[in-house]
Motif scaffolding. Structure first.
Motif, PDB file in Angstrom:
ATOM      1  N   ASP A  18       1.574  -2.762   4.415  1.00 33.87           N
ATOM      2  CA  ASP A  18       0.470  -1.818   4.223  1.00 33.87           C
ATOM      3  C   ASP A  18      -0.158  -1.461   5.569  1.00 33.87           C
ATOM      4  OD1 ASP A  18       0.657  -1.856   1.356  1.00 33.87           O
ATOM      5  OD2 ASP A  18      -0.349  -3.805   1.377  1.00 33.87           O
ATOM      6  N   LEU A  22      -0.531   2.281   7.272  1.00 36.67           N
ATOM      7  CA  LEU A  22      -1.752   2.872   7.803  1.00 36.67           C
ATOM      8  C   LEU A  22      -1.577   3.243   9.270  1.00 36.67           C
ATOM      9  CD1 LEU A  22      -4.198   0.420   6.029  1.00 36.67           C
ATOM     10  CD2 LEU A  22      -4.008   2.883   5.581  1.00 36.67           C
ATOM     11  N   GLY A  23      -0.687   2.543   9.959  1.00 36.99           N
ATOM     12  CA  GLY A  23      -0.407   2.869  11.356  1.00 36.99           C
ATOM     13  C   GLY A  23       0.485   4.083  11.528  1.00 36.99           C
ATOM     14  N   ALA A  25      -0.156   6.927  11.098  1.00 37.22           N
ATOM     15  CA  ALA A  25      -0.927   8.072  11.589  1.00 37.22           C
ATOM     16  C   ALA A  25      -0.464   8.474  12.988  1.00 37.22           C
ATOM     17  CB  ALA A  25      -2.415   7.717  11.634  1.00 37.22           C
ATOM     18  N   ASN A 157      -9.031   6.653  -0.094  1.00 38.89           N
ATOM     19  CA  ASN A 157      -9.623   5.482   0.533  1.00 38.89           C
ATOM     20  C   ASN A 157     -10.698   4.851  -0.338  1.00 38.89           C
ATOM     21  OD1 ASN A 157      -8.818   4.741   3.440  1.00 38.89           O
ATOM     22  ND2 ASN A 157      -8.812   6.962   3.489  1.00 38.89           N
ATOM     23  N   ALA A 165      -2.889   3.020   1.231  1.00 38.02           N
ATOM     24  CA  ALA A 165      -1.708   2.556   1.957  1.00 38.02           C
ATOM     25  C   ALA A 165      -0.433   2.932   1.210  1.00 38.02           C
ATOM     26  CB  ALA A 165      -1.770   1.040   2.151  1.00 38.02           C
ATOM     27  N   ASN A 168       0.270   6.491   1.892  1.00 37.91           N
ATOM     28  CA  ASN A 168       0.777   6.608   3.260  1.00 37.91           C
ATOM     29  C   ASN A 168       2.235   6.182   3.369  1.00 37.91           C
ATOM     30  OD1 ASN A 168      -1.571   7.627   4.345  1.00 37.91           O
ATOM     31  ND2 ASN A 168      -1.704   6.100   5.965  1.00 37.91           N
ATOM     32  N   ILE A 226      -5.117   0.603  15.574  1.00 40.46           N
ATOM     33  CA  ILE A 226      -5.768   0.917  14.308  1.00 40.46           C
ATOM     34  C   ILE A 226      -5.475  -0.158  13.260  1.00 40.46           C
ATOM     35  CG2 ILE A 226      -3.829   2.305  13.440  1.00 40.46           C
ATOM     36  CD1 ILE A 226      -5.821   4.158  12.117  1.00 40.46           C
ATOM     37  N   VAL A 227      -4.315  -0.801  13.377  1.00 37.97           N
ATOM     38  CA  VAL A 227      -3.901  -1.826  12.414  1.00 37.97           C
ATOM     39  C   VAL A 227      -4.890  -2.990  12.387  1.00 37.97           C
ATOM     40  CG1 VAL A 227      -2.087  -3.485  11.862  1.00 37.97           C
ATOM     41  CG2 VAL A 227      -1.477  -1.184  12.623  1.00 37.97           C
ATOM     42  N   SER A 309      -5.569   7.453   7.283  1.00 35.97           N
ATOM     43  CA  SER A 309      -5.727   6.283   8.153  1.00 35.97           C
ATOM     44  C   SER A 309      -6.997   6.357   8.982  1.00 35.97           C
ATOM     45  CB  SER A 309      -4.508   6.154   9.070  1.00 35.97           C
ATOM     46  OG  SER A 309      -3.326   5.943   8.326  1.00 35.97           O
ATOM     47  N   THR A 310      -7.286   7.534   9.560  1.00 36.83           N
ATOM     48  CA  THR A 310      -8.475   7.644  10.411  1.00 36.83           C
ATOM     49  C   THR A 310      -9.762   7.579   9.600  1.00 36.83           C
ATOM     50  OG1 THR A 310      -8.200  10.063  10.364  1.00 36.83           O
ATOM     51  CG2 THR A 310      -7.359   8.895  12.284  1.00 36.83           C
ATOM     52  N   ASP A 313     -10.169   3.912   9.051  1.00 39.17           N
ATOM     53  CA  ASP A 313     -10.536   3.229  10.293  1.00 39.17           C
ATOM     54  C   ASP A 313     -11.978   3.515  10.678  1.00 39.17           C
ATOM     55  OD1 ASP A 313     -10.049   1.640  12.536  1.00 39.17           O
ATOM     56  OD2 ASP A 313      -9.573   3.384  13.760  1.00 39.17           O
TER      57      ASP A 313
END
Length: 344
Positions: A18, A22-23, A25, A157, A165, A168, A226-227, A309-310, A313
């Motif tokens: 997951d 998310l990474g 991005a 989200n 996730a 994504n 970001i992870v 993802s952003t 984050d």
């Protein structure tokens, strides 16, 4: 746990896979920077700088993974680690670093959304005449698409990061497959004459130009950190954070070397320079004859992945600031799905 405690604790539902999702991005940085970089440097220079930056990113991520294991309950990743690092010496620097991290990721959402809207309009709604004004701003159909994309990212989200996730994973896989297909096509397609002669070592400027290229590159490739923002939400914080960060960093090294080498060698620097955001669509069109819309979908999916993802984050960074008492305390709240709903 009691309800009062639950409202301040993030749900531990994620695996390292997951985190990697998310990474994903990160390819967005490739789409929005490569074409513009070729305006000041040649493709070989950009690729060399990107490779160097990706290796540095891998080393940094190893450090951030260690920090995640040191502060397993701290949400916000690098922003939170900056607070922890500076609080004993000069706390305002930690607050400034955390705020800069949060606002940087958050502003990226609007940038990606507008590019998404413009892509959709230019590809399928070229003849639309929608135009309206709000507070002196002239808006059109592309802005409605942008707003819809932002709401899409927020919704996936708000109702659980595991859900976001999963989305994504699907969209990210399609992006990776699309980039793989177009990269191979640029190398072997008879309609594209791939050659190293299409790549140069030119630099249109002095050392300051190179410094700017390094900065833009860092903005794109260092994003693997970001992870770490979701460290408290992994089932095994230390192991999952480390695995996700190392794998996404290695993926970045391959991505930022193979894709630009294949596409710039096939299309030529001038074509990419003239199509700084849509060059992937141009490559699909040349390789498969009129299939540029597939490239547009690849870019659009990548932008959606980036926004999901952003958004996640930026929400975690703001949540972490609230936990530290550095912003509105009511943002230190988790909804029934285990995510910081107010911060989102």
């Amino acid at each position: 746990m009691s309800d009062s405690v639950d409202q301040h604790v993030l749900a531990k539902t994620l695996t390292w896979r997951d985190g990697m999702a998310l990474g994903l991005a990160l390819p967005t940085g490739l789409f929005v920077t490569f074409g513009y970089l070729l305006g000041v440097v040649g493709a070989w220079v950009a690729i060399a700088v990107w490779f160097s930056g990706a290796v540095i990113s891998y080393l940094q991520c190893r450090v951030f993974a260690e920090m995640a294991s040191m502060f397993p309950r701290d949400s916000g990743g690098v922003a939170r680690y900056a607070i922890e690092g500076w609080k004993k010496y000069f706390a305002p620097l930690g607050a400034i670093a955390a705020f800069g991290y949060w606002i940087g990721w958050s502003l990226t959402i609007s940038m990606a959304a507008v590019v998404f809207g413009e892509l959709i309009e230019a590809t399928w709604f070229q003849d639309n005449t929608l135009d309206f004004g709000i507070f002196g701003n002239h808006l059109g159909l592309e802005h409605l698409f942008a707003l819809g994309a932002m709401l899409f990212a927020w919704a996936f989200n708000y109702f659980g990061l595991k859900f976001g996730a999963a989305v994504n994973k699907v969209l990210g896989l399609l992006v990776v497959v699309g980039l793989t297909v177009v990269s191979v096509a640029c190398l072997v397609s008879p309609s594209i004459d791939w050659s190293t002669a299409n790549l140069s070592w030119s630099v249109a400027g002095d050392w300051r130009t190179v410094a700017v290229v390094f900065y833009v590159t860092a903005w794109a490739v260092y994003a693997g950190e970001i992870v770490a923002s979701f460290a408290p939400e992994y089932k095994d914080t230390a192991r999952d954070t480390s695995k996700a960060m190392s794998r996404i960093s290695l993926f970045m090294i391959v991505l930022f070397v193979v894709v630009p080498t294949a596409l710039s060698g096939g299309l030529g620097e001038e074509t990419i320079r003239d199509n700084p955001v849509t060059y992937v669509a141009v490559a699909f069109g040349q390789a498969f004859g009129g299939a540029s819309w597939i490239g547009t979908i690849v870019i659009a999916f990548s932008l959606l992945v980036g926004m999901i993802s952003t958004t996640a984050d930026g929400g975690r960074a703001l949540f972490g600031l609230a936990q530290e008492g550095m912003t509105i305390k009511q943002l230190d709240w988790v909804n029934r799905w285990g995510v910081p709903g107010r911060s989102l």
